[in-house]
Write a protein that holds these residues in place. Structure first.
Motif, PDB file in Angstrom:
ATOM      1  N   MET A   1      63.685 -38.235  23.400  1.00 42.33           N
ATOM      2  CA  MET A   1      63.141 -39.360  24.172  1.00 42.33           C
ATOM      3  C   MET A   1      63.661 -40.676  23.601  1.00 42.33           C
ATOM      4  O   MET A   1      63.685 -40.872  22.385  1.00 42.33           O
ATOM      5  CB  MET A   1      61.610 -39.361  24.101  1.00 42.33           C
ATOM      6  N   ILE A   2      64.117 -41.577  24.466  1.00 47.36           N
ATOM      7  CA  ILE A   2      64.610 -42.889  24.050  1.00 47.36           C
ATOM      8  C   ILE A   2      63.453 -43.887  24.069  1.00 47.36           C
ATOM      9  O   ILE A   2      62.748 -44.026  25.065  1.00 47.36           O
ATOM     10  CB  ILE A   2      65.740 -43.385  24.977  1.00 47.36           C
ATOM     11  N   PRO A  49      60.376 -54.488  10.345  1.00 49.19           N
ATOM     12  CA  PRO A  49      60.297 -53.064  10.022  1.00 49.19           C
ATOM     13  C   PRO A  49      60.402 -52.228  11.290  1.00 49.19           C
ATOM     14  O   PRO A  49      59.999 -52.658  12.366  1.00 49.19           O
ATOM     15  CB  PRO A  49      58.907 -52.939   9.385  1.00 49.19           C
ATOM     16  N   SER A  50      60.913 -51.032  11.159  1.00 50.57           N
ATOM     17  CA  SER A  50      61.026 -50.140  12.311  1.00 50.57           C
ATOM     18  C   SER A  50      59.658 -49.556  12.668  1.00 50.57           C
ATOM     19  O   SER A  50      58.964 -49.039  11.801  1.00 50.57           O
ATOM     20  CB  SER A  50      62.004 -49.002  12.006  1.00 50.57           C
ATOM     21  N   PRO A  51      59.290 -49.613  13.952  1.00 56.18           N
ATOM     22  CA  PRO A  51      58.019 -49.016  14.370  1.00 56.18           C
ATOM     23  C   PRO A  51      58.145 -47.528  14.646  1.00 56.18           C
ATOM     24  O   PRO A  51      57.164 -46.883  14.997  1.00 56.18           O
ATOM     25  CB  PRO A  51      57.697 -49.783  15.657  1.00 56.18           C
ATOM     26  N   HIS A  52      59.357 -47.001  14.504  1.00 54.82           N
ATOM     27  CA  HIS A  52      59.585 -45.589  14.825  1.00 54.82           C
ATOM     28  C   HIS A  52      60.454 -44.948  13.752  1.00 54.82           C
ATOM     29  O   HIS A  52      61.163 -45.627  13.013  1.00 54.82           O
ATOM     30  CB  HIS A  52      60.296 -45.438  16.180  1.00 54.82           C
ATOM     31  N   ALA A  53      60.417 -43.635  13.713  1.00 53.92           N
ATOM     32  CA  ALA A  53      61.377 -42.848  12.950  1.00 53.92           C
ATOM     33  C   ALA A  53      62.263 -42.135  13.959  1.00 53.92           C
ATOM     34  O   ALA A  53      61.770 -41.511  14.894  1.00 53.92           O
ATOM     35  CB  ALA A  53      60.657 -41.832  12.059  1.00 53.92           C
ATOM     36  N   GLY A  54      63.561 -42.283  13.807  1.00 55.02           N
ATOM     37  CA  GLY A  54      64.473 -41.684  14.766  1.00 55.02           C
ATOM     38  C   GLY A  54      65.893 -42.116  14.526  1.00 55.02           C
ATOM     39  O   GLY A  54      66.245 -42.600  13.443  1.00 55.02           O
ATOM     40  N   LEU A  73      65.501 -55.271  21.788  1.00 52.09           N
ATOM     41  CA  LEU A  73      66.198 -55.537  20.534  1.00 52.09           C
ATOM     42  C   LEU A  73      66.981 -54.319  20.063  1.00 52.09           C
ATOM     43  O   LEU A  73      68.152 -54.423  19.691  1.00 52.09           O
ATOM     44  CB  LEU A  73      65.185 -55.966  19.459  1.00 52.09           C
ATOM     45  N   ILE A  74      66.339 -53.154  20.086  1.00 54.00           N
ATOM     46  CA  ILE A  74      66.968 -51.938  19.582  1.00 54.00           C
ATOM     47  C   ILE A  74      66.320 -50.736  20.273  1.00 54.00           C
ATOM     48  O   ILE A  74      65.161 -50.801  20.683  1.00 54.00           O
ATOM     49  CB  ILE A  74      66.803 -51.834  18.046  1.00 54.00           C
ATOM     50  N   SER A  75      67.100 -49.663  20.432  1.00 54.00           N
ATOM     51  CA  SER A  75      66.572 -48.432  21.023  1.00 54.00           C
ATOM     52  C   SER A  75      66.753 -47.275  20.053  1.00 54.00           C
ATOM     53  O   SER A  75      67.752 -47.216  19.313  1.00 54.00           O
ATOM     54  CB  SER A  75      67.276 -48.111  22.349  1.00 54.00           C
ATOM     55  N   PHE A  76      65.786 -46.366  20.065  1.00 54.26           N
ATOM     56  CA  PHE A  76      65.801 -45.193  19.193  1.00 54.26           C
ATOM     57  C   PHE A  76      65.718 -43.918  20.028  1.00 54.26           C
ATOM     58  O   PHE A  76      65.115 -43.908  21.099  1.00 54.26           O
ATOM     59  CB  PHE A  76      64.595 -45.197  18.236  1.00 54.26           C
ATOM     60  N   GLU A  77      66.289 -42.875  19.489  1.00 44.97           N
ATOM     61  CA  GLU A  77      66.055 -41.545  20.030  1.00 44.97           C
ATOM     62  C   GLU A  77      65.017 -40.882  19.144  1.00 44.97           C
ATOM     63  O   GLU A  77      65.246 -40.692  17.930  1.00 44.97           O
ATOM     64  CB  GLU A  77      67.335 -40.708  20.044  1.00 44.97           C
ATOM     65  N   GLY A  79      62.396 -37.702  18.077  1.00 44.35           N
ATOM     66  CA  GLY A  79      62.302 -36.253  18.168  1.00 44.35           C
ATOM     67  C   GLY A  79      63.664 -35.607  18.083  1.00 44.35           C
ATOM     68  O   GLY A  79      64.693 -36.244  17.841  1.00 44.35           O
ATOM     69  N   GLY A  80      63.727 -34.312  18.302  1.00 45.26           N
ATOM     70  CA  GLY A  80      64.992 -33.595  18.247  1.00 45.26           C
ATOM     71  C   GLY A  80      65.362 -33.228  16.829  1.00 45.26           C
ATOM     72  O   GLY A  80      64.726 -33.623  15.846  1.00 45.26           O
ATOM     73  N   SER A  81      66.431 -32.448  16.678  1.00 45.99           N
ATOM     74  CA  SER A  81      66.839 -31.963  15.367  1.00 45.99           C
ATOM     75  C   SER A  81      67.516 -33.020  14.541  1.00 45.99           C
ATOM     76  O   SER A  81      67.644 -32.884  13.338  1.00 45.99           O
ATOM     77  CB  SER A  81      67.787 -30.763  15.540  1.00 45.99           C
ATOM     78  N   SER A  82      68.001 -34.095  15.197  1.00 42.87           N
ATOM     79  CA  SER A  82      68.750 -35.108  14.454  1.00 42.87           C
ATOM     80  C   SER A  82      67.873 -36.158  13.853  1.00 42.87           C
ATOM     81  O   SER A  82      68.348 -37.044  13.167  1.00 42.87           O
ATOM     82  CB  SER A  82      69.782 -35.767  15.383  1.00 42.87           C
ATOM     83  N   ALA A  83      66.590 -36.121  14.095  1.00 45.94           N
ATOM     84  CA  ALA A  83      65.711 -37.149  13.553  1.00 45.94           C
ATOM     85  C   ALA A  83      64.348 -36.563  13.298  1.00 45.94           C
ATOM     86  O   ALA A  83      63.919 -35.609  13.946  1.00 45.94           O
ATOM     87  CB  ALA A  83      65.607 -38.335  14.511  1.00 45.94           C
ATOM     88  N   HIS A  84      63.645 -37.148  12.346  1.00 46.52           N
ATOM     89  CA  HIS A  84      62.282 -36.745  12.035  1.00 46.52           C
ATOM     90  C   HIS A  84      61.368 -37.807  12.587  1.00 46.52           C
ATOM     91  O   HIS A  84      61.142 -38.824  11.970  1.00 46.52           O
ATOM     92  CB  HIS A  84      62.119 -36.582  10.527  1.00 46.52           C
TER      93      HIS A  84
END
Length: 453
Positions: A1-2, A49-54, A73-77, A79-84
């Motif tokens: 999810m983005i 600070p980042s509000p997410h881990a990804g 400002l910035i987008s994160f992915e 979940g998934g195997s590439s991120a905790h």
């Protein structure tokens, strides 16, 4: 999810901020509350600070861009195997947290942030050089990465200096900073540019130099345009608002401060006070606090919206400080409750924090009266502009040893000129004069503080 992260309201009521630098890149994996960027508001540089881990998927702005509050400002992915990804509850809680205010100016020399990789990085880069940079109050060891692909920290500099370096084609990673804590200044960039410029040799070197620019020369190399942003913009707006809102009156008083200088000398000679650098500014601050308690109109605020005069029963004393980013006026809270030693320590801490670029926006709001020490520049007097929301500001001139009438004779004495600017809506001429004489009397006879404090 983005997941998209927009620029938050940084708590200053400002509609926008300048993106100073990214501390992450597309493809980086970030953790919850990891610092991802530095943005500059009118009062401070703020670490976000980042509000997410990804995983970072998109950077919606570049360094130097002015971003509106609420804009992407910035987008994160997530979940998934590439991120905790963080747990939903943790992420929601993080989004409520305000950003860490770390002051203004360049980023701190040592921050614990992960090193950034230069563009075009390769793994077979040679060893790098190191340089020890002198900084105050302690020496700081900074590694300057000269290879093409070695993780490097962003060189410490201000936005106008980075703009100048870009115009001159100077790589800031190669410039040694001479400012506080290794801060790179305009002079450092210009000196480096002049050193690496190719010298003119042969017949051309003997030709006379014309005052006119060479044909076809780019006019951009003859001037530097600096965007009006950050502290400079905030200061300009505040000074214009003050000058055209409050009717300024400035009055002067020259006083013999020899007893004050003798007191300072005796205090500095006292071994029990060796850790406290008590100076004329601290004594003047104490005198101002005492005088304000007897002239309340100087410690007040004109509330136009409410149609009221707000009289303060405390003193938040502003001390003007010149920094790389411009003039700032942080405040000593409840200065009237402090003794001379405590005031001296507070002034020292305030100055150190300001020069290091760590003053927070909260330290620069809520002042009730200010002092500016123009004497440190060798100036005898001036007409300072009142900080908005205050009734007055006192300028301390340079202490001069000069002939002076003393006990019916001419003697060499330490003399200082005090300059008081006040808002004539709040302060009558008689009140301003009485306050100024009161301050001068304490500096002329500092022992009076023992009776009047």
């Amino acid at each position: 999810m983005i997941q998209e992260f927009t620029l938050p309201d940084l708590g200053e009521g400002l509609p926008e901020a300048e993106l100073v630098s990214w501390l992450v890149s597309v493809g980086d994996t970030v953790t919850l509350n990891q610092t991802i960027a530095e943005v500059e508001t009118a009062k401070a540089v703020v670490e976000l600070p980042s509000p997410h881990a990804g995983v970072v998927t998109t950077l919606h702005a570049q360094a130097g861009d002015v971003v509106a509050v609420g804009a992407p400002l910035i987008s994160f992915e997530l979940g998934g195997s590439s991120a905790h990804a963080a747990a939903p509850a943790e992420t929601a809680e993080a989004e409520k947290l305000p950003p860490n205010l770390v002051g203004y100016g360049a980023a701190p020399a040592a921050s614990g942030r992960p090193a950034r990789r230069a563009r075009g990085a390769r793994s077979d880069s040679p060893a790098v050089d190191t340089a020890v940079l002198e900084a105050a109050p302690h020496d700081v060891l900074r590694e300057t990465e000269l290879a093409h692909e070695v993780p490097i920290e962003r060189p410490r500099s201000t936005p106008p200096v980075r703009k100048l370096a870009k115009d001159l084609g100077v790589d800031l990673a190669l410039v040694e900073g001479s400012g506080e804590s290794g801060l790179i200044t305009r002079a450092d960039v210009e000196a480096y540019a002049s050193r690496v410029a190719a010298p003119v040799t042969g017949p051309a070197a003997a030709r006379p130099t014309s005052a006119a620019p060479a044909p076809g020369r780019d006019d951009a190399t003859r001037t530097t345009r600096v965007p009006i942003r950050g502290v400079r913009k905030f200061t300009a707006e505040a000074m214009v608002r003050s000058a055209f809102t409050a009717p300024h009156v400035t009055t002067f008083h020259t006083v013999d401060v020899t007893p004050t200088m003798e007191l300072i000398a005796s205090l500095r000679a006292d071994k029990s006070l060796a850790e406290h650098r008590i100076g004329v500014l601290a004594v003047a601050a104490k005198a101002v606090c005492l005088a304000l308690s007897r002239t309340s109109s100087l410690n007040a605020k004109w509330d136009e919206a409410a149609g009221e005069i707000v009289q303060h029963h405390y003193v938040n004393l502003g001390i003007a400080a010149a920094t790389e980013r411009g003039l700032v006026v942080p405040h000593i809270k409840d200065a009237d409750a402090m003794n001379l030693v405590e005031l001296s320590d507070a002034i020292g801490a305030l100055a150190t924090t300001a020069r290091a670029g760590k003053t927070t926006p909260g330290d620069m709001t809520g002042g009730t009266f200010s002092i500016t020490n123009v004497g440190v520049f060798g100036v005898e007097a001036g007409t300072p502009i009142i900080n908005p929301g205050e009734a007055g500001i006192l300028a301390l001139g340079a202490v001069r040893r000069q002939p002076w009438e003393y006990r019916g004779e001419i003697a060499l004495r330490d003399v200082m000129t005090l300059s008081l600017s006040f808002d004539h809506r709040l302060v009558d001429g008689e009140q301003g004069a009485r306050f100024l004489v009161d301050v001068g009397d304490i500096l002329r006879e500092p022992g009076r503080a023992m009776l009047l404090g």
